[in-house]
Design a protein around this motif. Structure first.
Motif, mmCIF file in Angstrom:
data_model
loop_
_atom_site.group_PDB
_atom_site.id
_atom_site.type_symbol
_atom_site.label_atom_id
_atom_site.label_comp_id
_atom_site.label_asym_id
_atom_site.label_seq_id
_atom_site.Cartn_x
_atom_site.Cartn_y
_atom_site.Cartn_z
ATOM 1 N N PHE A 170 -29.316 31.135 -9.599
ATOM 2 C CA PHE A 170 -28.731 30.584 -10.822
ATOM 3 C C PHE A 170 -27.723 31.554 -11.436
ATOM 4 O O PHE A 170 -26.693 31.129 -11.975
ATOM 5 N N ALA A 171 -27.978 32.847 -11.334
ATOM 6 C CA ALA A 171 -27.026 33.837 -11.867
ATOM 7 C C ALA A 171 -25.714 33.772 -11.085
ATOM 8 O O ALA A 171 -24.629 33.842 -11.674
ATOM 9 N N ARG A 172 -25.803 33.625 -9.750
ATOM 10 C CA ARG A 172 -24.581 33.498 -8.941
ATOM 11 C C ARG A 172 -23.823 32.223 -9.310
ATOM 12 O O ARG A 172 -22.596 32.233 -9.429
ATOM 13 N N MET A 173 -24.544 31.135 -9.510
ATOM 14 C CA MET A 173 -23.889 29.878 -9.893
ATOM 15 C C MET A 173 -23.211 30.013 -11.252
ATOM 16 O O MET A 173 -22.101 29.516 -11.446
ATOM 17 N N ASP A 174 -23.869 30.690 -12.190
ATOM 18 C CA ASP A 174 -23.269 30.889 -13.513
ATOM 19 C C ASP A 174 -21.964 31.658 -13.416
ATOM 20 O O ASP A 174 -20.978 31.321 -14.073
ATOM 21 N N ARG A 175 -21.938 32.718 -12.573
ATOM 22 C CA ARG A 175 -20.704 33.488 -12.402
ATOM 23 C C ARG A 175 -19.594 32.627 -11.804
ATOM 24 O O ARG A 175 -18.446 32.685 -12.231
ATOM 25 N N LYS A 176 -19.939 31.792 -10.827
ATOM 26 C CA LYS A 176 -18.923 30.941 -10.208
ATOM 27 C C LYS A 176 -18.410 29.897 -11.192
ATOM 28 O O LYS A 176 -17.218 29.584 -11.215
ATOM 29 N N ILE A 219 -15.842 31.465 -13.417
ATOM 30 C CA ILE A 219 -14.546 31.599 -12.743
ATOM 31 C C ILE A 219 -13.810 30.269 -12.762
ATOM 32 O O ILE A 219 -12.615 30.204 -13.072
ATOM 33 N N VAL A 220 -14.518 29.183 -12.447
ATOM 34 C CA VAL A 220 -13.892 27.861 -12.452
ATOM 35 C C VAL A 220 -13.431 27.502 -13.860
ATOM 36 O O VAL A 220 -12.338 26.957 -14.050
ATOM 37 N N ASN A 221 -14.248 27.829 -14.858
ATOM 38 C CA ASN A 221 -13.887 27.543 -16.242
ATOM 39 C C ASN A 221 -12.625 28.303 -16.650
ATOM 40 O O ASN A 221 -11.756 27.758 -17.340
ATOM 41 N N GLU A 222 -12.502 29.558 -16.221
ATOM 42 C CA GLU A 222 -11.302 30.338 -16.518
ATOM 43 C C GLU A 222 -10.067 29.698 -15.874
ATOM 44 O O GLU A 222 -8.993 29.656 -16.481
ATOM 45 N N ARG A 223 -10.235 29.192 -14.657
ATOM 46 C CA ARG A 223 -9.101 28.552 -13.983
ATOM 47 C C ARG A 223 -8.689 27.281 -14.717
ATOM 48 O O ARG A 223 -7.491 27.003 -14.866
ATOM 49 N N PHE A 224 -9.656 26.496 -15.163
ATOM 50 C CA PHE A 224 -9.321 25.284 -15.913
ATOM 51 C C PHE A 224 -8.654 25.624 -17.241
ATOM 52 O O PHE A 224 -7.735 24.916 -17.676
ATOM 53 N N ASP A 225 -9.116 26.691 -17.882
ATOM 54 C CA ASP A 225 -8.468 27.109 -19.127
ATOM 55 C C ASP A 225 -7.013 27.486 -18.889
ATOM 56 O O ASP A 225 -6.124 27.126 -19.667
ATOM 57 N N GLY A 226 -6.761 28.204 -17.814
ATOM 58 C CA GLY A 226 -5.388 28.577 -17.475
ATOM 59 C C GLY A 226 -4.529 27.363 -17.170
ATOM 60 O O GLY A 226 -3.370 27.277 -17.594
ATOM 61 N N MET A 227 -5.102 26.397 -16.447
ATOM 62 C CA MET A 227 -4.351 25.193 -16.132
ATOM 63 C C MET A 227 -4.078 24.382 -17.403
ATOM 64 O O MET A 227 -2.981 23.840 -17.576
ATOM 65 N N TYR A 228 -5.030 24.329 -18.304
ATOM 66 C CA TYR A 228 -4.832 23.616 -19.567
ATOM 67 C C TYR A 228 -3.693 24.248 -20.365
ATOM 68 O O TYR A 228 -2.829 23.540 -20.894
#
Length: 84
Positions: free
Chosen positions: A38-44, A47-56
């Motif tokens: 679950f900790a690995r999934m949270d980190r991933k 990362i995906v959330n940061e990419r979506f923020d950048g795209m937004y």
């Protein structure tokens, strides 16, 4: 043997206790592995959330550039029509 004497009941109780101890240890190991997963999934997901923020942010800025460009084009067209 159809009768259960105290010795046999004590032996059965000890065996059940050992099985319970083994199961507790197994569940503890399983919980540790799940927590790590679950900790690995949270980190991933971070990362995906940061990419979506950048795209937004990119889409937001691009839309403002297009709006300003269209308003400028409209101003030029009004100027051309007004001078005719």
């Amino acid at each position: 043997m159809t009768e259960w004497n105290d010795g046999r009941l004590d032996d059965l109780s000890d065996r059940v206790d050992r099985i319970e101890t083994k199961m507790d240890a197994g569940f503890t190991r399983l919980e540790e592995k799940m927590d790590a997963g679950f900790a690995r999934m949270d980190r991933k997901f971070e990362i995906v959330n940061e990419r979506f923020d950048g795209m937004y942010q990119l889409l937001f800025r691009t839309s403002w550039v297009l709006i300003v460009g269209l308003l400028g084009l409209l101003g030029v067209l009004v100027g051309i029509v007004g001078t005719q």
